[in-house]
Design a protein around this motif. Structure first.
Motif, PDB file in Angstrom:
ATOM      1  N   ASP A  47       0.838  -1.209   0.000  1.00  0.00           N
ATOM      2  CA  ASP A  47       0.000   0.000   0.000  1.00  0.00           C
ATOM      3  C   ASP A  47       0.872   1.258   0.000  1.00  0.00           C
ATOM      4  N   LEU A  48       1.944   1.240   0.783  1.00  0.00           N
ATOM      5  CA  LEU A  48       2.860   2.382   0.808  1.00  0.00           C
ATOM      6  C   LEU A  48       3.529   2.576  -0.556  1.00  0.00           C
ATOM      7  N   ILE A  49       3.880   1.475  -1.203  1.00  0.00           N
ATOM      8  CA  ILE A  49       4.501   1.544  -2.525  1.00  0.00           C
ATOM      9  C   ILE A  49       3.524   2.119  -3.555  1.00  0.00           C
ATOM     10  N   ASP A  50       2.280   1.662  -3.486  1.00  0.00           N
ATOM     11  CA  ASP A  50       1.290   2.023  -4.514  1.00  0.00           C
ATOM     12  C   ASP A  50       0.668   3.400  -4.313  1.00  0.00           C
ATOM     13  N   ASN A  51       0.528   3.835  -3.054  1.00  0.00           N
ATOM     14  CA  ASN A  51      -0.332   4.989  -2.800  1.00  0.00           C
ATOM     15  C   ASN A  51       0.302   6.138  -2.023  1.00  0.00           C
ATOM     16  N   TYR A  52       1.587   6.036  -1.680  1.00  0.00           N
ATOM     17  CA  TYR A  52       2.222   7.092  -0.881  1.00  0.00           C
ATOM     18  C   TYR A  52       3.400   7.689  -1.656  1.00  0.00           C
ATOM     19  N   PRO A  53       3.782   8.924  -1.325  1.00  0.00           N
ATOM     20  CA  PRO A  53       4.884   9.585  -2.049  1.00  0.00           C
ATOM     21  C   PRO A  53       6.203   8.852  -1.844  1.00  0.00           C
ATOM     22  N   ASP A  54       7.012   8.837  -2.878  1.00  0.00           N
ATOM     23  CA  ASP A  54       8.347   8.253  -2.771  1.00  0.00           C
ATOM     24  C   ASP A  54       9.278   9.263  -2.107  1.00  0.00           C
ATOM     25  N   MET A  55      10.388   8.789  -1.559  1.00  0.00           N
ATOM     26  CA  MET A  55      11.357   9.671  -0.921  1.00  0.00           C
ATOM     27  C   MET A  55      12.693   8.951  -0.793  1.00  0.00           C
ATOM     28  N   GLU A  56      13.729   9.709  -0.582  1.00  0.00           N
ATOM     29  CA  GLU A  56      15.065   9.176  -0.367  1.00  0.00           C
ATOM     30  C   GLU A  56      15.198   8.645   1.058  1.00  0.00           C
ATOM     31  N   VAL A  57      16.003   7.606   1.226  1.00  0.00           N
ATOM     32  CA  VAL A  57      16.383   7.114   2.549  1.00  0.00           C
ATOM     33  C   VAL A  57      17.842   7.484   2.756  1.00  0.00           C
ATOM     34  N   ILE A  58      18.116   8.338   3.735  1.00  0.00           N
ATOM     35  CA  ILE A  58      19.482   8.801   3.941  1.00  0.00           C
ATOM     36  C   ILE A  58      20.333   7.695   4.569  1.00  0.00           C
ATOM     37  N   GLU A  59      21.634   7.792   4.372  1.00  0.00           N
ATOM     38  CA  GLU A  59      22.541   6.864   5.027  1.00  0.00           C
ATOM     39  C   GLU A  59      22.616   7.192   6.508  1.00  0.00           C
ATOM     40  N   ARG A  60      22.540   6.155   7.323  1.00  0.00           N
ATOM     41  CA  ARG A  60      22.585   6.304   8.777  1.00  0.00           C
ATOM     42  C   ARG A  60      23.551   5.275   9.357  1.00  0.00           C
ATOM     43  N   ILE A  61      23.748   5.375  10.654  1.00  0.00           N
ATOM     44  CA  ILE A  61      24.419   4.279  11.346  1.00  0.00           C
ATOM     45  C   ILE A  61      23.604   3.007  11.107  1.00  0.00           C
ATOM     46  N   ASN A  62      24.225   1.977  10.577  1.00  0.00           N
ATOM     47  CA  ASN A  62      23.585   0.679  10.366  1.00  0.00           C
ATOM     48  C   ASN A  62      22.456   0.691   9.341  1.00  0.00           C
ATOM     49  N   CYS A  63      22.421   1.694   8.479  1.00  0.00           N
ATOM     50  CA  CYS A  63      21.422   1.734   7.406  1.00  0.00           C
ATOM     51  C   CYS A  63      22.046   2.418   6.196  1.00  0.00           C
ATOM     52  N   LYS A  64      22.062   1.734   5.067  1.00  0.00           N
ATOM     53  CA  LYS A  64      22.676   2.318   3.869  1.00  0.00           C
ATOM     54  C   LYS A  64      21.689   3.243   3.147  1.00  0.00           C
TER      55      LYS A  64
END
Length: 349
Positions: free
Chosen positions: A55-72
């Motif tokens: 549902d999030l993929i189909d119906n919500y705005p896309d956005m960037e995921v920033i690099e974080r500690i333990n998250c690329k």
């Protein structure tokens, strides 16, 4: 007949208190934050989570995921969600599949001991198929109704040994498969994102941590007095944009009683998104927490706090007297009639 309320995105939040607060102030979550709330939810099973991810993929705005500690870094949150959907589907399929060179076992976390199963119990729970294992757990839950959560582990044997661990929470005696991991992918990007939520909690509030997926090891400190929340940090949202925090920082700090004794300690409490107001009775040793709460809120001074703590601790020591002594023996040891009543639980200070 009362009309059933339609669920909204605030229902993804584990804590009812935080959920209602965010709904009241109409706080808006972005797509990434909603994705993390789905992942962290303690009541949705993985099929429901997959549906909400889609549902999030189909119906919500896309956005960037920033690099974080333990998250690329991801150019698109929807790429992360597609990966999580595929991971869940494949791992679940492998988990259920019948394999000649595999075994299952399960271990539980229960209300009585507040501990996971011991090694000999895990060995006794060994089964050849998922169906046998799940039935064994269900029968156990129905008989004893004491299980908070449990883990079913599938062990593969062969050239490359594997483990799949399926985490279930028990809600109204019904198991919910809330998370599943292959041994090689149990350190996930989506699992490591700190998600900010406005909270209604204040310093000195008496709260309870209600996360069946994160049990307290070595203490009985579910009830605690809040002193500080990570979300109270000044300019918290700007701070999080630097990528310097992960989900392990989603904590509160406070005072709680250790091991059911009249002794308190100060430490962090995990997963602030599972905190609730404590609505039970404040009695016994928990009156110490009431005194600490009143002091932190400025309702009593330090002198009264210390006197109250001393009195409650003395009473706790009196009640800890073994019950196999006779009244005659206690009197000969110097205990008064009033003391003996307290020891027998017939009187209060």
């Amino acid at each position: 007949m009362k009309k059933k309320r339609k669920l909204d995105d605030y229902d993804l939040i584990n804590s009812k208190a935080i959920r209602n607060h965010c709904r009241k102030i109409k706080y808006e979550f972005n797509t990434e934050e909603l994705a993390v709330l789905v992942y962290r939810n303690n009541k949705m099973d993985i099929l429901e989570k997959i549906s909400k991810y889609q549902d999030l993929i189909d119906n919500y705005p896309d956005m960037e995921v920033i690099e974080r500690i333990n998250c690329k870094h991801y150019d698109s949150i929807k790429v992360m969600l597609k990966n999580e959907i595929e991971r869940n589907k494949k791992t679940y399929e492998d988990f259920l599949r019948k394999d000649e060179n595999s075994v299952y076992t399960w271990d539980e976390y229960n209300r009585t001991t507040k501990e996971y199963s011991r090694s000999y119990e895990i060995i006794n729970n060994l089964k050849r198929t998922y169906e046998e294992t799940y039935k064994s757990v269900k029968d156990y839950i129905n008989e004893f109704d004491d299980t908070i959560s449990f883990i079913i582990t599938k062990k593969f044997f062969g050239e490359k040994e594997r483990l799949i661990r399926a985490h279930y929470n028990v809600i109204d005696k019904t198991p919910k498969l809330v998370k599943i991991y292959d041994k090689e992918d149990d350190f996930l990007d989506i699992d490591n994102i700190f998600v900010y939520m406005p909270t209604p909690f204040k310093k000195g509030d008496i709260l309870i941590s209600e996360n069946p997926s994160r049990c307290n090891y070595g203490d009985n400190g579910d009830i605690f007095v809040l002193d500080y929340l990570a979300t109270w940090r000044e300019n918290i949202k700007e701070y999080l944009k630097r990528g310097n925090s992960d989900s392990s920082d989603m904590v509160g700090y406070g005072y709680y009683l250790y091991d059911d004794k009249a002794e308190f300690t100060y430490d962090n409490k995990w997963d602030y998104d599972s905190f609730e107001y404590y609505e039970g009775k404040i009695e016994g040793n928990n009156r110490i927490l009431k005194a600490i709460s009143s002091y932190l809120k400025g309702k009593i001074d330090f002198e009264l706090l210390i006197h109250a703590y001393d009195l409650f601790k003395i009473e706790s020591i009196n009640k800890a007297m073994p019950d196999f002594y006779t009244e005659e023996g206690l009197k000969k040891a110097g205990f008064s009639d009033a003391d003996i009543k307290k020891i027998n639980g017939e009187g209060e200070i």
